[in-house]
Scaffold this active site. Sequence first.
Site, PDB file in Angstrom:
ATOM      1  N   HIS A  54      -7.237  -4.227   0.846  1.00  0.00           N
ATOM      2  CA  HIS A  54      -7.577  -5.660   0.787  1.00  0.00           C
ATOM      3  C   HIS A  54      -8.256  -6.589   2.337  1.00  0.00           C
ATOM      4  O   HIS A  54      -8.614  -5.628   3.641  1.00  0.00           O
ATOM      5  CB  HIS A  54      -6.178  -6.688   1.458  1.00  0.00           C
ATOM      6  CG  HIS A  54      -5.672  -6.264   2.327  1.00  0.00           C
ATOM      7  ND1 HIS A  54      -5.909  -6.351   3.859  1.00  0.00           N
ATOM      8  CD2 HIS A  54      -4.627  -5.525   2.669  1.00  0.00           C
ATOM      9  CE1 HIS A  54      -4.874  -6.477   4.591  1.00  0.00           C
ATOM     10  NE2 HIS A  54      -3.897  -5.112   4.210  1.00  0.00           N
TER      11      HIS A  54
ATOM     12  N   ASP B 226      -6.097  -1.508   9.353  1.00  0.00           N
ATOM     13  CA  ASP B 226      -5.331  -2.415   8.231  1.00  0.00           C
ATOM     14  C   ASP B 226      -6.105  -3.745   7.683  1.00  0.00           C
ATOM     15  O   ASP B 226      -5.832  -4.977   8.431  1.00  0.00           O
ATOM     16  CB  ASP B 226      -3.830  -3.015   9.014  1.00  0.00           C
ATOM     17  CG  ASP B 226      -2.825  -4.203   7.534  1.00  0.00           C
ATOM     18  OD1 ASP B 226      -3.256  -3.779   6.588  1.00  0.00           O
ATOM     19  OD2 ASP B 226      -2.025  -4.620   7.913  1.00  0.00           O
TER      20      ASP B 226
ATOM     21  N   GLU C 126      -4.026 -10.677   1.746  1.00  0.00           N
ATOM     22  CA  GLU C 126      -2.725  -9.631   1.178  1.00  0.00           C
ATOM     23  C   GLU C 126      -1.328 -10.403   2.476  1.00  0.00           C
ATOM     24  O   GLU C 126      -0.577 -10.141   1.710  1.00  0.00           O
ATOM     25  CB  GLU C 126      -2.857  -7.984   1.005  1.00  0.00           C
ATOM     26  CG  GLU C 126      -1.936  -7.059   1.109  1.00  0.00           C
ATOM     27  CD  GLU C 126      -0.999  -5.897   1.888  1.00  0.00           C
ATOM     28  OE1 GLU C 126      -0.292  -6.007   1.658  1.00  0.00           O
ATOM     29  OE2 GLU C 126      -1.479  -6.929   3.103  1.00  0.00           O
TER      30      GLU C 126
ATOM     31  N   HIS D 244      -1.072  -4.937  12.813  1.00  0.00           N
ATOM     32  CA  HIS D 244      -1.050  -5.936  13.060  1.00  0.00           C
ATOM     33  C   HIS D 244      -0.693  -6.446  14.455  1.00  0.00           C
ATOM     34  O   HIS D 244      -0.320  -7.713  14.501  1.00  0.00           O
ATOM     35  CB  HIS D 244       0.863  -6.585  12.769  1.00  0.00           C
ATOM     36  CG  HIS D 244       0.748  -6.956  10.993  1.00  0.00           C
ATOM     37  ND1 HIS D 244       1.779  -6.596  10.155  1.00  0.00           N
ATOM     38  CD2 HIS D 244      -0.148  -6.209  10.311  1.00  0.00           C
ATOM     39  CE1 HIS D 244       1.888  -7.023   8.635  1.00  0.00           C
ATOM     40  NE2 HIS D 244       0.408  -6.442   8.776  1.00  0.00           N
TER      41      HIS D 244
END
Lengths: 458, 458
Positions: free
Chosen positions: A278, A290, A324, A424
């Site tokens: 993503h 990520d 995502e 995150h």
Amino acid sequence: MKFITTFIASLFLSTCLFAQNSDEGVIRQIYNVALMEGHTYKNLEHLCKQIGPRLSGSKNAQKAVDWSKRLMEDYGFDKVYLQEVMVPHWERGAKETAFIVDGTARIPVRIAALGGSIATSAEGVTAQIIEVKDFEQLKALGATVKGKIVFFNRPFDPRLFDTFDAYSGAVNQRGQGAVEAAKLGALGVIVRSMTNIIDDNPHTGGMRYQDGVSKIPAAAISTKAAELLSKKISEKGTAVKFYFKQYCRTLPDALSYNVIGEIRGSEKPENIITVGGHLDSWDLAEGAHDDGTGITQSIEVLRIFKSLNYQPKNTIRAVMFMNEENGLRGGAKYAELAKLNNEKHIAALESDEGGFTPRGFTVEDSPTALAHFSKWKPLLEPYKVSDIEAGGSGSDLGPLKTAVPGIVLIGFKPDSQRYFDIHHASSDVFENVNKRELELGAASIASMIYLIDKYGTK
Amino acid sequence: MKFITTFIASLFLSTCLFAQNSDEGVIRQIYNVALMEGHTYKNLEHLCKQIGPRLSGSKNAQKAVDWSKRLMEDYGFDKVYLQEVMVPHWERGAKETAFIVDGTARIPVRIAALGGSIATSAEGVTAQIIEVKDFEQLKALGATVKGKIVFFNRPFDPRLFDTFDAYSGAVNQRGQGAVEAAKLGALGVIVRSMTNIIDDNPHTGGMRYQDGVSKIPAAAISTKAAELLSKKISEKGTAVKFYFKQYCRTLPDALSYNVIGEIRGSEKPENIITVGGHLDSWDLAEGAHDDGTGITQSIEVLRIFKSLNYQPKNTIRAVMFMNEENGLRGGAKYAELAKLNNEKHIAALESDEGGFTPRGFTVEDSPTALAHFSKWKPLLEPYKVSDIEAGGSGSDLGPLKTAVPGIVLIGFKPDSQRYFDIHHASSDVFENVNKRELELGAASIASMIYLIDKYGTK
């Protein structure tokens, strides 16, 4: 010159093997390209350092769309195109403020609004804070929750070997905590960051509201601050208050895109094998693991095939899914269009568990494919990526399951031990990605796609 | 309270399993202790931050001896003692200086004297520098080498999956380069750092001189500087000179110690199983991965057994070898005394490849033990540490092979991809060790020692 001579001889040897179509030889060549002249690392550096955080709907998300499209065009893939998709557009706004209020002392702590949360009022929220470990414990508190802030503080279970299992066991606090607390009249929720480690980075992530339940502001707190807060509460009980203020807002949905690059199949171009990650990331960091690593690895699969002049039988698609993190709209749109256009997808693989040392692949809900893929273990063992197991694939692929019956969904499984250290959080930056681990991942995925292209899914 | 209740229930379950002597249950308990109440990480922090670099013969090496002895005494191991050993005592002295001399320009570059090297003269060495990739290429240059500095610049081969294989393929430049260059009349050698990555840290390491061949100074250069130097030489050829100055010296051998802790066997106390790492480190960094992790993991094995009230049948020894880095005197002394005292060693395991995610174990020169250990794979697969392969064990264990015939030597194999990023460089610090990876390693080693204790080596 011995080294150079050996080196050229070795490449020549690989070429000979390739000419013979030995799978060992092709896979060796795939690894050679990824490790000796790989592009993943420099592409990831660009995505992280020249673009950076790229939450859906942001300017940076659009820059990432433009960059990945141009990159695949520059590589000369057969077809590069966009799929329009409307995405949520949430913004954090100014940096949050939070204090543990202990009598007259105000102890500053680090928080980050959860994605999708509302802001606090301009004055912020101040209230007594009560700690719970789970929803049962919360419900047992009943009416006493009213007018208070709820502190969800269930840590990861360190005994679980795969840290994704520990994440699964804790993440309902983040996703559903605000709804459950609001049902009992809470004014806000503070959630322990979803990570194994104790540090001072808050880890954001998605949360949901529910129709008919009032919306209350929700934020993640660093694990270090969570430990302190828990200590204060255990010492002073109801005397402990908490203050937080956040500025986030949800704007109207924005137009964005999935970005797709293809190498057309030489024998069965109508058959599609998808490999993706993503493109969006949370706003606090560079989205390196990520999912910059998944994006650059997916593009690298096609680039390696081109570099080797490998003509796949089926069409191979690199898909950069949008959104995502806070909506899955890109995945849903991709599946919707696959169904609408009656596309024949035979398999889809996602890399969205970081760019760490590869360990293997998971196969979702298909014992037949699992047994079939397991026969390739001897080809993957020299690279120690031969764990072929039943398991989930990737969030973006979920909607394909019903949209394209018969599709085989595959997850790339790198080592999970370090992922939630940076997940995150502001520490998910390029510097925390190791070049060899990233390149080995790209080669592993390319090898799996090569084998599926050649031998199918059953 | 559900979480706490579940947690206690789960521990109780483990205890029940242990009572039944199920291997699955014991190994689960070993992992629980390592992951939930492990001491490796805090012990490593102490070794790295309170003691730091600890080259043989240094004051810090003695501090490490004192600390590890006291630590094992505090844990209440049955016997903790020292083995005297005389070790080389080499010192770097003041920081090195080096320049690429390009006409009138002097470009500063980062070097580090190789361990064991002599100093330059007080003026330093200035001479034309010639680049070679290997000894054949050097020998072909013959008399032209005289009066010059030789630059060994053969990089790691990135195609080799296990980075220790790449290291093996490059390290003769560091160990033997000065001797080969001196035979042809060179004034000094500069060696490309032994690492996969391109950065500006020089990586030191051991080198040798040879009787009858003159001693010339030798230093490692950072890979970034090596690339620059190579570029300059390819552009300007014989016009490129190099200057370096270093201050190192070899002092008389010093008294030091191996540090040993034991849990006495309940059934066959005369049978010994050794688990160890090396206590010394290079002087440039904290020796975190090399080999603080091996030290703390070895002590943790015994601590876990005690914590579980597990009574081994054989005597289990944690051995902190001294002087692995520049002499192997500790390993030699341990083997010498084992032979002298007619000790009955059944197996020895070393952890000296870093504290990264465990992948398995290597068994040296014993197909019988390899086949025997391989039967335990199903017990190790839940923790993904089931690669049981033929291979080398650890440098410190080498002398045991002839001293104690029949001993089975085992190497702990963590993931190798990141090791040489930090190996022997200033970046080998505590911050680059991941807590879970370190703890999983300790649990993996403890599980292997448990199985050997219970089922022997054949």
